[in-house]
Design a protein around this motif. Structure first.
Motif, mmCIF file in Angstrom:
data_model
loop_
_atom_site.group_PDB
_atom_site.id
_atom_site.type_symbol
_atom_site.label_atom_id
_atom_site.label_comp_id
_atom_site.label_asym_id
_atom_site.label_seq_id
_atom_site.Cartn_x
_atom_site.Cartn_y
_atom_site.Cartn_z
ATOM 1 N N ASN A 101 0.849 -1.066 -0.046
ATOM 2 C CA ASN A 101 0.027 -0.092 -0.085
ATOM 3 C C ASN A 101 0.902 1.240 0.144
ATOM 4 O O ASN A 101 0.274 2.396 -0.143
ATOM 5 C CB ASN A 101 -1.120 0.058 1.296
ATOM 6 N N ILE B 158 2.789 -6.641 12.344
ATOM 7 C CA ILE B 158 1.826 -6.537 13.515
ATOM 8 C C ILE B 158 2.178 -6.855 14.749
ATOM 9 O O ILE B 158 2.238 -8.208 14.519
ATOM 10 C CB ILE B 158 0.201 -6.366 13.023
ATOM 11 N N GLY C 2 -1.609 -4.957 18.280
ATOM 12 C CA GLY C 2 -2.200 -4.475 17.174
ATOM 13 C C GLY C 2 -1.522 -3.439 16.266
ATOM 14 O O GLY C 2 -1.997 -2.961 15.525
ATOM 15 N N VAL D 2 1.559 -1.431 14.369
ATOM 16 C CA VAL D 2 2.345 -1.832 13.260
ATOM 17 C C VAL D 2 3.806 -1.357 13.713
ATOM 18 O O VAL D 2 4.229 -0.517 14.026
ATOM 19 C CB VAL D 2 2.147 -0.950 12.062
ATOM 20 N N ASP E 10 4.297 8.142 18.138
ATOM 21 C CA ASP E 10 2.940 7.124 18.016
ATOM 22 C C ASP E 10 1.778 7.931 18.735
ATOM 23 O O ASP E 10 2.066 8.599 19.628
ATOM 24 C CB ASP E 10 3.258 5.937 18.647
ATOM 25 N N ILE E 11 0.691 7.691 18.271
ATOM 26 C CA ILE E 11 -0.434 8.505 18.741
ATOM 27 C C ILE E 11 -1.423 7.457 19.127
ATOM 28 O O ILE E 11 -1.739 6.576 18.496
ATOM 29 C CB ILE E 11 -1.035 9.387 17.459
ATOM 30 N N ILE F 116 -0.732 5.077 15.086
ATOM 31 C CA ILE F 116 0.050 5.298 14.142
ATOM 32 C C ILE F 116 1.652 4.973 14.255
ATOM 33 O O ILE F 116 2.034 5.572 15.113
ATOM 34 C CB ILE F 116 -0.284 6.745 13.572
ATOM 35 N N VAL G 66 2.224 4.321 9.357
ATOM 36 C CA VAL G 66 1.438 3.461 8.756
ATOM 37 C C VAL G 66 0.633 2.977 9.873
ATOM 38 O O VAL G 66 0.958 3.074 11.070
ATOM 39 C CB VAL G 66 2.086 2.162 8.380
ATOM 40 N N THR G 67 -0.836 2.336 9.589
ATOM 41 C CA THR G 67 -1.729 1.796 10.753
ATOM 42 C C THR G 67 -2.000 0.515 10.563
ATOM 43 O O THR G 67 -1.780 -0.171 9.133
ATOM 44 C CB THR G 67 -2.916 2.796 11.006
ATOM 45 N N ASN G 68 -2.386 -0.604 11.479
ATOM 46 C CA ASN G 68 -2.962 -1.538 11.102
ATOM 47 C C ASN G 68 -4.377 -1.752 10.740
ATOM 48 O O ASN G 68 -5.203 -1.451 11.667
ATOM 49 C CB ASN G 68 -2.855 -2.393 12.517
ATOM 50 N N VAL H 192 -1.466 0.055 6.344
ATOM 51 C CA VAL H 192 -1.921 1.091 5.594
ATOM 52 C C VAL H 192 -1.186 2.533 5.697
ATOM 53 O O VAL H 192 -1.243 2.814 6.917
ATOM 54 C CB VAL H 192 -3.559 1.065 5.538
#
Lengths: 682, 161
Positions: A629, A641, A645, A647, A679-680, B45, B58-60, B66
């Motif tokens: 992507n 992952i 959960g 990445v 990271d948020i 993120i 990127v996120t899961n 993605v």
């Protein structure tokens, strides 16, 4: 017939796979025929393989394939029955025919079989059959044909009584009838219904019909009998020569009908997606999977059951159930991966032919040795490793091996050996291409590297380092090849391909004794054992395969050389050293190496230190492609992952090492993101 | 001869002219609804090195990794803290999936092709280069975005599948 409604579509796919295997068998057999080592049994095997393709192709309506294999098969039949003797020219023709068959199969799969020119090959095969081809031993064939011509085509009446229960074994009597009908031009088929019982006694799953096929053909009796090859145990038949039988006159009238039927059946090749790939899996692997899924379901039921009535007293019980669940999951994962594994034989098999062709062309004597062909590798890699290996084998013959005269002069046997070897080593698969030729000429590699500006004229390099230069891009343009025993050609491409599969490649060479290129590949592309490290509040995964050790250095162990490059001294050895947080542009609290952890990683036999804040743990991670992507990132080979959960990025050790040597740090890489939010959380 | 009429009916009923509108600051934008896969609340993120500022990381997304693009940053607007009202629009572009960060999702509007006006010469603050057309919906002015132009350059090998 549209693709969607084609009831044969799924069989077609299976057919093409099976056919590909048969074609490989045939090639192998023909090569041995050429070498004179194919016995009678082997010849039968080759014949059976072609015959199977023909039968299935006809059934599934691939008319072009069926028609071509018919001629091919006829020649093979003469060979196996001994009425024709193999010559080098004939073996050559048959190999070419097998190539044509391969092309034809590929084209049929793509639905454009008619675009393959087969007329020439067909004509050549027919010429051999009729003894007019110089490729065939004229004396023998001429004699055989003389008898044929003298007797002319014969008419046979064949009565075919299938065993009533043969449907249960998956047999189809119509295949036999159709094959008999294909033997000649004048054909009549009459179906006898005398065995049919009364309607109330009729079992629709039984075969009651009897066929009488009359065919006028030049084929010998044993050729006709081959039609029954696969059904012999399930039928009775009688074969009668009725050439002089007056009832023959009526035959012609029937012929068009059947021919038309056959034509309709074999017409319009079906478009099949050429990219569609599938795997043929041994049943025992599938059985093991089914068993494991069963266990998994039981384990899960146990956990569920405990969860519904849970109190802390049952904690131990829950932990046991979870452990069992964990084990089943892991087993399942391994087994599922093994479904994707194929023996490297699928790639190795192409080399006997390649070696034969290449060595013949350049006049060298080559013996090919294959070892460990049963070693399994991920299907995806099997497909991608073929080209690099072809390149290496070609190189070994073309540039590695000396001419027979040179070999004799060097006191070696005039036949060179090229060896392809695959084996497991420490969780990786190693594939080697080695030869006993002249070896790499380090002197000339050095010259070339200096000319190309890869190294400075005064630079001192070990032999290994010099050998490694052949993988450098730009080391290999056509002009330089002939200059330099050619080992440089396209080696950078080989390296790139292998590294694209997370593998590595190395070369070793001894002057006068030969060279060896060793490719090391991970078992699978989908999963790796990872070391999870913390860097500036984020977590990264390092492939465990590349990790040697991790340690906390003493303050004196990290030194700066010439003001910019840092080195790490470990047990007296100084290693290049990078700070992962600065490579990836993370602000971090830990800037003092003695407060941090240094992971020693290894790539291509070279070690370097990676500074991280923390080592968080070790686990198997499923590799997710970032490019699916997004796009490729420097220093990152993919993402995964984690259990929470989130990445996490997987580091590309090879590229990170490059950063140490090119001094590519935060200044170039992380600058755009420094200061971006961490990271948020939601 | 009912077939053509039926086909036309289908055409009208399809989503071809529907747009999902959303807010960035006080501006309203529209995205062809066929490109929208889903709308999702904020999730973790992971930042990526060596990426432009507007690529947040990127996120899961149910096992797929993605990329998340912040449209405010992409369009040169002032950045905003993410909070629980922040929305990801998950969009498909060719074979790729991207998440777009917007302030809030508005609604879905129907637009006849002739209701869309060509993009006037705009200052880049409005993201002029990425606007495919302008639509007036009552009092509202909606800038219709060209998603492919927005993400091209970010996503490698963006095939027009």
């Amino acid at each position: 017939m549209s693709h969607e409604t084609d009831p044969f579509a799924e069989f077609s796919e299976a057919f093409f796979e099976e056919a590909a295997e048969h074609v490989a068998t045939v090639e192998d057999g023909l090569l041995r025929l050429d070498a004179g080592t194919l016995g009678v049994e082997g010849m039968h095997g080759v014949f059976r393989a072609v015959h199977s393709i023909k039968g299935l192709a006809a059934t599934l309506g691939f008319g072009e394939v069926a028609a071509f294999t018919h001629e091919f098969e006829s020649v093979l039949d003469r060979l196996r029955s001994g009425t024709m003797v193999s010559t080098p020219a004939l073996a050559q023709l048959l190999l070419r025919s097998n190539d044509t068959l391969k092309t034809l199969l590929d084209a049929s799969r793509a639905g454009r079989a008619s675009s393959v020119p087969v007329a020439e090959e067909t004509a050549a095969l027919k010429a051999v059959l009729h003894g007019t081809n110089t490729g065939a031993p004229t004396a023998t064939t001429a004699a055989v044909d003389a008898t044929d011509v003298a007797t002319g085509p014969r008419q046979y009446s064949i009565r075919f009584l299938p065993r009533p229960g043969l449907f249960a074994t998956g047999q189809d009597p119509m295949l036999v009838v159709r094959e008999l009908a294909e033997l000649g031009d004048e054909v009549s088929v009459v179906c006898e219904t005398t065995r049919l019982p009364a309607i109330d006694a009729l079992d629709p799953e039984q075969c009651y019909l009897i066929w009488v096929v009359k065919v006028t053909t030049t084929a010998a009796r044993d050729v006709i009998e081959q039609a029954f090859m696969f059904i012999e145990d399930d039928c009775e038949y009688s074969l009668r020569d009725v050439t002089d039988d007056p009832s023959r006159a009526g035959v012609a009238a029937f012929a068009p009908t059947l021919k038309q039927v056959a034509a309709a059946a074999v017409g319009d090749p079906k478009p099949v997606a050429a990219e569609a790939t599938s795997i043929r899996v041994p049943t025992d692997k599938v059985d093991a999977l089914v068993d494991l899924v069963g266990e998994l379901v039981i384990s899960q039921a146990m956990v569920n059951q405990i969860a519904t009535t849970f109190d802390l007293g049952r904690l131990k019980e829950l932990q046991d159930a979870l452990a069992s669940l964990d084990r089943s999951t892991r087993d399942l994962q391994e087994r599922v991966m093994s479904v994707r594994m194929l023996p490297v034989a699928t790639v190795f098999n192409r080399f006997p032919r390649l070696v034969r062709d290449v060595s013949g062309k350049i006049g060298k004597k080559v013996r090919l040795e294959l070892q460990g062909a049963e070693t399994e590798l991920d299907k995806g890699m099997i497909e991608r490793i073929g080209d690099p290996l072809t390149h290496l084998v070609r190189n070994a013959i073309d540039h590695g091996l000396e001419t027979p005269a040179d070999r004799l002069a060097a006191g070696k046997s005039d036949t060179g050996t090229v060896m392809l070897r695959a084996f497991h080593e420490g969780g990786t698969v190693v594939i080697e291409v080695s030869d006993d030729g002249r070896g790499l000429n380090t002197g000339r590699i050095r010259e070339k590297a200096i000319t190309n500006g890869l190294i400075r004229a005064d630079e001192v390099l070990s032999d290994d380092e010099l050998h490694a230069l052949i993988f450098a891009p730009g080391f290999s343009t056509a002009a330089q090849v002939s200059d330099l025993s050619g080992r440089g050609v396209g080696m950078d491409v080989v390296k790139r391909n292998v590294e694209g599969m997370s593998g590595s490649v190395a070369v070793a060479s001894t002057p006068g004794q030969g060279s060896r290129v060793r490719i090391r590949l991970p078992l699978t592309l989908a999963i790796l054992d990872g070391l999870i490290v913390g860097v500036g509040g984020a977590s990264y995964v390092l492939p465990l395969l590349s990790v040697v050790e991790s340690l906390r250095p003493n303050p004196r162990d990290v030194r700066t050389i010439l003001g910019d490059g840092e080195v790490l001294v470990v047990r007296g050895e100084s290693l290049p050293f990078v700070r992962l947080h600065s490579v990836f542009g993370h602000p971090t609290a830990t800037t003092e190496p003695s407060q941090a952890i240094v992971v020693i990683a290894e790539t291509d036999g070279r070690r370097f230190g990676l500074m991280v804040d923390d080592v968080l743990g070790q686990q198997q991670v499923v590799i997710k492609n970032l490019e699916a992507n997004y796009r490729k990132l420097d220093g990152v080979m993919g993402a995964t992952i984690l259990g929470d959960g989130r990445v996490s990025l997987i580091c590309d050790i090879q590229e990170l090492f490059r950063f140490t040597t090119t001094r590519r740090h935060a200044a170039d890489i992380g600058a755009t993101t420094v200061g971006a939010p961490e990271d948020i959380f939601a | 001869m009912t077939a053509p009429t039926f086909a036309q009916d289908l055409d009208v009923a399809s989503d071809a002219n529907q747009y999902l509108t959303f807010q960035l600051g006080d501006q309203e934008y529209g995205l062809e609804i066929l490109a929208v896969q889903e709308i999702k609340g904020l999730s973790a993120i992971t930042r990526m090195p060596n990426t432009p500022m507007h690529v947040k990381g990127v996120t899961n997304l149910r096992g797929a990794v993605v990329p998340i693009l912040d449209l405010r940053v992409r369009f040169g607007l002032a950045e905003r803290e993410y909070d629980r009202f922040t929305v990801f629009i998950i969009a498909t572009v060719g074979s790729k999936v991207v998440g777009l960060v917007v302030d809030a999702v508005e609604d879905v509007i129907d637009l006849a092709p002739d209701a869309i006006q060509p993009t006037p010469e705009l200052a880049s603050a409005l993201g002029g280069a990425y606007v495919r057309g302008i639509a007036h919906v009552g009092e509202r002015l909606v800038a219709l975005l060209d998603i492919e132009k927005i993400v091209s350059g970010d996503l490698a090998l963006l095939d027009a599948a």
